[in-house]
Design an enzyme around this catalytic site. Sequence first.
Site, PDB file in Angstrom:
ATOM      1  N   ARG A 156      46.544  43.058 102.096  1.00 12.19           N
ATOM      2  CA  ARG A 156      47.561  43.331 101.122  1.00 12.19           C
ATOM      3  C   ARG A 156      48.247  44.940 101.078  1.00 12.19           C
ATOM      4  O   ARG A 156      49.253  45.466 101.532  1.00 12.19           O
ATOM      5  CB  ARG A 156      48.205  42.934  99.690  1.00 12.19           C
ATOM      6  CG  ARG A 156      49.013  41.387  99.815  1.00 12.19           C
ATOM      7  CD  ARG A 156      47.784  40.807  98.631  1.00 12.19           C
ATOM      8  NE  ARG A 156      47.421  40.753  98.636  1.00 12.19           N
ATOM      9  CZ  ARG A 156      46.378  39.449  99.183  1.00 12.19           C
ATOM     10  NH1 ARG A 156      46.851  38.286  99.461  1.00 12.19           N
ATOM     11  NH2 ARG A 156      44.531  39.980  98.882  1.00 12.19           N
ATOM     12  N   THR A 157      46.983  45.741 100.902  1.00 17.09           N
ATOM     13  CA  THR A 157      47.820  47.105 100.533  1.00 17.09           C
ATOM     14  C   THR A 157      47.314  47.558 101.649  1.00 17.09           C
ATOM     15  O   THR A 157      48.454  48.408 102.164  1.00 17.09           O
ATOM     16  CB  THR A 157      46.226  47.373  99.784  1.00 17.09           C
ATOM     17  OG1 THR A 157      46.427  46.689  98.231  1.00 17.09           O
ATOM     18  CG2 THR A 157      46.880  49.397  99.273  1.00 17.09           C
ATOM     19  N   LYS A 186      27.053  59.433 108.494  1.00 12.36           N
ATOM     20  CA  LYS A 186      26.526  60.295 108.856  1.00 12.36           C
ATOM     21  C   LYS A 186      26.001  61.946 108.056  1.00 12.36           C
ATOM     22  O   LYS A 186      25.224  62.601 108.099  1.00 12.36           O
ATOM     23  CB  LYS A 186      26.555  60.958 110.173  1.00 12.36           C
ATOM     24  CG  LYS A 186      26.444  59.666 111.246  1.00 12.36           C
ATOM     25  CD  LYS A 186      27.489  61.335 113.150  1.00 12.36           C
ATOM     26  CE  LYS A 186      28.052  60.287 114.172  1.00 12.36           C
ATOM     27  NZ  LYS A 186      29.331  61.501 114.246  1.00 12.36           N
ATOM     28  N   ARG A 188      41.055  53.616 100.238  1.00 13.15           N
ATOM     29  CA  ARG A 188      40.148  53.297  99.058  1.00 13.15           C
ATOM     30  C   ARG A 188      39.140  53.354  99.370  1.00 13.15           C
ATOM     31  O   ARG A 188      38.389  53.148 100.631  1.00 13.15           O
ATOM     32  CB  ARG A 188      41.028  51.139  99.517  1.00 13.15           C
ATOM     33  CG  ARG A 188      39.932  50.208  98.723  1.00 13.15           C
ATOM     34  CD  ARG A 188      40.364  49.438  98.895  1.00 13.15           C
ATOM     35  NE  ARG A 188      41.513  48.842  98.185  1.00 13.15           N
ATOM     36  CZ  ARG A 188      42.635  47.945  98.130  1.00 13.15           C
ATOM     37  NH1 ARG A 188      41.767  46.781  98.982  1.00 13.15           N
ATOM     38  NH2 ARG A 188      43.245  47.624  97.778  1.00 13.15           N
ATOM     39  N   HIS A 237      44.698  51.612  90.196  1.00 12.61           N
ATOM     40  CA  HIS A 237      45.214  51.347  91.816  1.00 12.61           C
ATOM     41  C   HIS A 237      46.525  51.867  91.685  1.00 12.61           C
ATOM     42  O   HIS A 237      47.045  50.834  91.163  1.00 12.61           O
ATOM     43  CB  HIS A 237      44.477  49.953  92.367  1.00 12.61           C
ATOM     44  CG  HIS A 237      44.841  49.026  93.030  1.00 12.61           C
ATOM     45  ND1 HIS A 237      46.070  49.562  94.306  1.00 12.61           N
ATOM     46  CD2 HIS A 237      44.089  47.860  93.638  1.00 12.61           C
ATOM     47  CE1 HIS A 237      46.209  49.250  94.970  1.00 12.61           C
ATOM     48  NE2 HIS A 237      45.198  47.860  95.267  1.00 12.61           N
TER      49      HIS A 237
HETATM   50  C1  NCD Z   1      43.421  44.019  94.203  1.00 13.37           C
HETATM   51  C2  NCD Z   1      42.419  45.005  93.872  1.00 13.37           C
HETATM   52  O1  NCD Z   1      42.250  45.007  95.469  1.00 13.37           O
HETATM   53  O2  NCD Z   1      41.972  45.493  93.329  1.00 13.37           O
HETATM   54  N1  NCD Z   1      43.694  43.705  95.081  1.00 13.37           N
HETATM   55  C3  NCD Z   1      45.012  43.952  95.573  1.00 13.37           C
HETATM   56  O3  NCD Z   1      45.040  45.286  96.380  1.00 13.37           O
HETATM   57  N2  NCD Z   1      46.244  43.590  96.015  1.00 13.37           N
HETATM   58  C4  NCD Z   1      43.020  42.506  93.187  1.00 13.37           C
HETATM   59  C5  NCD Z   1      41.584  42.513  93.420  1.00 13.37           C
HETATM   60  O4  NCD Z   1      41.319  42.882  94.932  1.00 13.37           O
HETATM   61  O5  NCD Z   1      41.166  41.231  92.561  1.00 13.37           O
END
Ligand code: NCD
Length: 313
Positions: free
Chosen positions: A59-60, A88, A109, A137
């Site tokens: 999703r993200t 590296k 991320r 997040h």
């Molecule tokens: C979440 C995350 O990555 O923290 N997912 C997301 O970004 N929608 C929640 C999760 O992974 O449980």
Amino acid sequence: MSSLSFRHLLAAKQIGQVDIAALLKRADYYRLASNEQLLDEKPCAGKILASLFFEPSTRTRFSFESAMLKLGGQLVTLEQGAASSVKKGESLEDMGCVVSNYADIVAMRHPQIGSVDRFASGASVPVINAGDGANQHPTQALLDIYTIFCEQSRLDNLKIGIVGDLKYGRTVHSLLSLLSLYPNNSIKLISHPSLALEQEKQQPLVQAGLDLKVTSDLTSAIEDLDVLYVTRVQQERFANLDVYQQVKDLYQITPDLVANVRDNMIVMHPLPRVNEIDPAVDKLPCAKYFKQTAYGLYLRMALLSLMLNPYIA
Ligand code: NCD
């Protein structure tokens, strides 16, 4: 400078009420805009988003990338960060400096807490934290807030239950921080004691005026809620998988459990879900977790366009 109060978005505590108001207004604009309108405007034309993902994401990453494309921008993307020069021995600070030559904004991320801050300290373009380990997040929190606002028409005077993994769930940490900006919100933190929100994370929230109650009893807690926010137990954060096995299925939302809740209660989840919501709940009117992913696209469009365009209000 953009109309937002931050240049990089690394943690939810950087976000103020004025930022949220601007983002929600802009997200509404994109939600209601036609494709023709967006094709006409292209507010991010000529700009490039670098999406750097060192941890799994559906999703993200997709919503950031789709948002950028819908705004007329372009992408460079690193889906498996582990395959980059970090392998590296390149530092995150150096990587921030280098990637700034190729992109106008970065969404990143990474499994380590503080990693995105380190990358941002070397970067000369704005950096967005798309999740750093069990820490923060902030864009998920913004889309959660947008969902609550669209579905409940307010961000104050809410009774919210948050259930699951409150220790490692970074979305929970960021969401609580945003909820503490608004008056009279009361939160029930529902978890096994080993996955409770840590004391040092509770303190600043209480100081900011959030009413926090800790419990492990979901059935009683659910009775008078406006929002039930469900989370996955974060398997990847456990050093010992036997411990994970013991706590992973303690809570499950079923049609029976939500049968006698308030009429207006909504069920949210940042997704992905594992076993914590029975798929039979999906067709009930309270289930908003898939709609939440759609709100996320508009919110991320709003964020990218405001961070990149000083003249948009
Ligand atoms: C979440 C995350 O990555 O923290 N997912 C997301 O970004 N929608 C929640 C999760 O992974 O449980």
